[in-house]
Scaffold this motif. Structure first.
Motif, PDB file in Angstrom:
ATOM      1  N   CYS A  12       0.963  -1.304   0.208  1.00  0.00           N
ATOM      2  CA  CYS A  12       0.002  -0.123   0.025  1.00  0.00           C
ATOM      3  C   CYS A  12       0.978   1.240  -0.025  1.00  0.00           C
ATOM      4  N   SER A 105      -5.818  -0.567  -2.721  1.00  0.00           N
ATOM      5  CA  SER A 105      -5.081  -0.888  -1.773  1.00  0.00           C
ATOM      6  C   SER A 105      -5.269  -0.201  -0.361  1.00  0.00           C
ATOM      7  N   CYS A 106      -5.477   1.056  -0.599  1.00  0.00           N
ATOM      8  CA  CYS A 106      -5.861   1.746   0.617  1.00  0.00           C
ATOM      9  C   CYS A 106      -7.242   1.368   1.338  1.00  0.00           C
TER      10      CYS A 106
END
Length: 111
Positions: A12, A105-106
């Motif tokens: 991330c 990803s976040c």
């Protein structure tokens, strides 16, 4: 050096920094040089805000802040908006792709 970042968090951080680089590069290069829709305040502001939240998210994870989840949630939302707007205007596929990868990803980090 003690580094307790999970592989997912490291990924991330990498996506956030890649998105930061892409958004800054797109705004300061492509958008300013292309003009028109690319430099309308709403769009230009969104791309620069996206860059900054990505850098901030990476920073929060790098320093081990327990608040990274909140920042990552906001980052995912802004990245999604930025990707949608860049896609709407067109000719910014690398920015769209970077923002979508970062948002995905976040979202995982925010969970």
């Amino acid at each position: 050096m003690h580094n307790h970042q999970s592989p997912e968090m490291k990924a991330c951080i990498d996506e956030c920094l890649a998105c930061y680089r892409e958004c800054v590069s797109t705004a300061m290069g492509h958008c300013l040089e292309t003009g028109g829709e690319h430099t309308k305040p709403e769009h230009f502001r969104l791309v620069t805000v996206c860059a900054e939240i990505c850098r901030t998210s990476a920073h929060f994870m790098l320093v081990g802040s327990e608040h990274h989840m909140h920042v990552c949630r906001e980052c995912a939302e802004i990245c999604s908006q930025c990707a949608d707007d860049c896609e709407r205007i067109g000719d910014m596929q690398s920015c769209v792709d970077a923002c979508r990868r970062c948002a995905d990803s976040c979202l995982k980090m925010a969970a």
